[in-house]
Design an enzyme around this catalytic site. Structure first.
Site, mmCIF file in Angstrom:
data_model
loop_
_atom_site.group_PDB
_atom_site.id
_atom_site.type_symbol
_atom_site.label_atom_id
_atom_site.label_comp_id
_atom_site.label_asym_id
_atom_site.label_seq_id
_atom_site.Cartn_x
_atom_site.Cartn_y
_atom_site.Cartn_z
ATOM 1 C CG HIS A 281 12.987 48.321 -3.180
ATOM 2 N ND1 HIS A 281 14.344 48.141 -3.042
ATOM 3 C CD2 HIS A 281 12.557 47.288 -3.945
ATOM 4 C CE1 HIS A 281 14.706 47.053 -3.703
ATOM 5 N NE2 HIS A 281 13.637 46.502 -4.257
ATOM 6 C CD GLU A 282 9.324 45.750 -3.170
ATOM 7 O OE1 GLU A 282 9.289 45.360 -4.352
ATOM 8 O OE2 GLU A 282 10.201 45.376 -2.359
HETATM 9 ZN ZN LIG Z 1 13.507 44.797 -5.462
#
Ligand SMILES: [Zn+2]
Length: 256
Positions: A154-155
């Protein structure tokens, strides 16, 4: 004035024991999280793919880009970037020491108030803000290794977006909505990766996936005080384009 604190210091054996146990838990959480990160970098093909893409795009991740932190009461699993003030005065460049920097990182998610203060300064022309390419995982909120790796993906999607465009997720709420939609969609946090890994056929792929991505993206957009009020509208406006956009994957990684 000082007597109250002295009383506290003397008669607080129970508190000391509680603190020792809390410290032990923090150390254990940190150790587990560091192991997850190391395994992710060494073995998770999606994490590795995104890391390589960042290199190819000329955005070599800084050493220790991914950190495990104690996020205290914040309920999130991780985050990207620390909103940093670029000091406008001429001599400022050297004034932020490493110690100050690490204090800043160790705060993990900045509080709404801290970010509000920085945003107000920028509006008044007193400061410029930037996001540091820093990923943190909140060590006490990781459910398991899969969760940790999904949070890393995600990051990393945010890092890719910061690298490929002049994205300004602090001030441009559509940019923020777009990168959150992509991060939620491509990370497998809406359970697609796990479903496919488990050999299940996905019959309601678009329906369930889109709803889950939308809901989670809205929550993330709400975390930015600049964008909180109309989070749903921003996500709606960006959704069609950004949900389709699977860069740097040729197609949705969970469908491979
Ligand atoms: Zn995010």
């Amino acid at each position: 004035m000082s007597s109250a604190s002295q009383d506290n210091a003397v008669g607080d054996a129970g508190g000391t024991e509680a603190k020792r146990m809390a410290d032990e838990k923090t150390a254990k959480d940190n150790e587990t999280c560091e192991k997850y990160v190391k395994n992710g970098l060494n073995r998770n093909v999606t994490v590795q793919f995104l890391y390589e893409r960042l290199l190819q795009m000329g955005c070599a991740p800084p050493k220790n880009m991914i950190r495990c932190l104690d996020c205290k009461d914040s309920q999130r699993a991780g985050g990207f970037g620390v909103v940093e003030e670029i000091d406008m005065s001429a001599t400022a460049a050297s004034t932020t020491t490493d110690k100050q920097k690490s204090d800043q990182y160790s705060k993990c998610a900045q509080t709404k108030q801290e970010i509000d203060t920085l945003l107000a300064k920028e509006r008044d022309g007193d400061a410029k803000l930037r996001l540091l390419p820093q990923i943190y995982l909140c060590q006490q909120h990781l459910r398991n290794e899969t969760h940790a790796h999904e949070s890393m993906v995600h990051e990393l999607i945010h890092a890719v977006d910061m690298c490929r465009t002049k994205m300004d997720p602090i001030n441009n709420c559509i940019h923020l909505a777009c990168t959150e939609i992509r991060a939620e969609n491509l990370s497998g946090e809406c359970h697609w990766l796990r479903e496919v890994q488990n050999g299940r056929m996905l019959t309601d792929f678009l329906g369930h996936g889109a709803k889950c991505v939308k809901r989670r993206a809205q929550l993330s957009v709400k975390a930015n005080p600049n964008c909180a009020e109309k989070a749903e509208e921003y996500v709606e406006a960006a959704f069609e384009r950004c949900y389709k956009d699977t860069f740097p994957f040729d197609r949705h990684p969970n469908l491979r």
